[in-house]
Scaffold this motif. Structure first.
Motif, PDB file in Angstrom:
ATOM      1  N   PHE A 153       0.823  -1.219   0.000  1.00 40.84           N
ATOM      2  CA  PHE A 153       0.000   0.000   0.000  1.00 40.84           C
ATOM      3  C   PHE A 153       0.856   1.268   0.000  1.00 40.84           C
ATOM      4  CE2 PHE A 153      -3.413  -2.828   1.617  1.00 40.84           C
ATOM      5  CZ  PHE A 153      -4.384  -2.496   0.684  1.00 40.84           C
ATOM      6  N   ARG A 210       3.680  -2.227  -7.294  1.00 38.12           N
ATOM      7  CA  ARG A 210       2.751  -3.076  -6.524  1.00 38.12           C
ATOM      8  C   ARG A 210       2.303  -4.305  -7.320  1.00 38.12           C
ATOM      9  NH1 ARG A 210      -1.310   1.538  -4.628  1.00 38.12           N
ATOM     10  NH2 ARG A 210      -2.785  -0.144  -4.904  1.00 38.12           N
ATOM     11  N   ASN A 252      -4.012  -7.121   0.115  1.00 43.61           N
ATOM     12  CA  ASN A 252      -2.724  -6.598   0.569  1.00 43.61           C
ATOM     13  C   ASN A 252      -2.175  -5.496  -0.334  1.00 43.61           C
ATOM     14  OD1 ASN A 252      -2.035  -8.223   2.994  1.00 43.61           O
ATOM     15  ND2 ASN A 252      -2.370  -9.904   1.577  1.00 43.61           N
ATOM     16  N   GLY A 253      -3.014  -5.001  -1.240  1.00 42.59           N
ATOM     17  CA  GLY A 253      -2.635  -3.837  -2.037  1.00 42.59           C
ATOM     18  C   GLY A 253      -1.930  -4.158  -3.341  1.00 42.59           C
TER      19      GLY A 253
END
Lengths: 140, 138
Positions: B94, B101, B126-127
């Protein structure tokens, strides 16, 4: 003290019902304006589960489903190939400006193999949709 | 006979009976309340960008989740679902830029959507940004 008690007993209370009809019609108008007629019907399928699913307000641009027989549906209409889904999603998301308007609800049978669902996932992504994959809570 | 009936019609006062309007209205409300289902589905939102990226341009540091039947591998190391969550949470995705990511998701032929969904949910929560790894078409 005694006088006050007497007067209270004698008072007649009339419930105002003259405006009940108006209130009722206002409620009907509210329900009619707020209701959204569902474009699709639930198909027979076993939903996958995850501990991370969250309840979300349904405000999606399209609904894609793959039922237990592997048939692909977009907003209640059956399509033969994932390419049709891509074009459908692309058309629906063409005039959108916000990410929230690009969410595509995706439901698929948990037992279907990769060969059947992955092309549809790719088609949604290629059409510009943001995947909102429907699932269930972790079974107890 | 004709004249009489005409006169009668002229004098008749036409009033729309509105007495039962509220009853009709309440019946309609009851119908709407019963027929309405407030749909709130449970789901995960997965960020899955479109486009193709060649295998050569993929960074070696990009984590890859591999599904082989019931087994899950993260960077070729076997993990269970709880382990995958822990490892992805440790990456603190995040806080990173969207391009950093990216988590690659690869699956073997015949992988069931149920297993795939759990991996997708874990990555998204978890992003991570999911990048699907396609097999080469021969």
């Amino acid at each position: 003290m005694a006088k006050i008690r007497q007067s209270k007993k004698r008072r007649k209370v009339a419930v105002p019902i003259a405006s009940m009809g108006d209130i009722a019609f206002l409620l009907i108008i509210f329900f009619m304006v707020c209701s959204e007629i569902s474009k699709d019907r639930p198909k027979p399928m076993t939903l996958p589960w995850s501990e991370f699913v969250e309840k979300e307000e349904v405000n999606v641009v399209a609904r894609v489903q793959i039922d237990e027989d592997g048939q692909i549906w977009l907003d209640g209409y059956q399509y033969d190939s994932p390419k049709d889904i891509e074009w459908g999603v692309r058309a629906l998301t063409a005039n959108t400006t916000d990410d929230e308007e690009r969410k595509v609800q995706f439901s698929c049978d948990a037992n279907l193999p990769k060969e059947q669902f992955e092309p549809v996932l790719e088609a949604i992504a290629a059409g510009g949709g943001i995947l909102m994959a429907v699932g269930e809570d972790q079974p107890q | 006979m004709r004249k009489k009936s005409k006169r009668e019609k002229k004098h008749r006062e036409g009033e729309i009976p509105t007495g039962s309007f509220s009853d009709i209205a309440f019946l309609l409300i009851i119908y709407f309340i019963i027929a309405t289902t407030l749909v709130k589905v449970k789901s995960i939102t997965a960020d899955m960008p479109a486009g193709e990226k060649s295998a050569q341009s993929q960074s070696d540091k990009t984590p890859i989740v591999n599904l082989r039947g019931q087994e899950i591998f993260l960077n070729d190391k076997p993990v269970d679902l709880a382990g995958l969550n822990e490892r992805l949470a440790a990456l603190e995705l995040f806080d990173k830029d969207p391009k950093d990511r990216v988590i690659m998701l690869e699956s073997a032929r015949g992988t069931a959507y149920g297993n795939y969904y759990q991996a997708m949910a874990s990555i998204s929560t978890n992003g991570g940004v999911i990048a699907l790894v396609k097999e080469d078409e021969k």
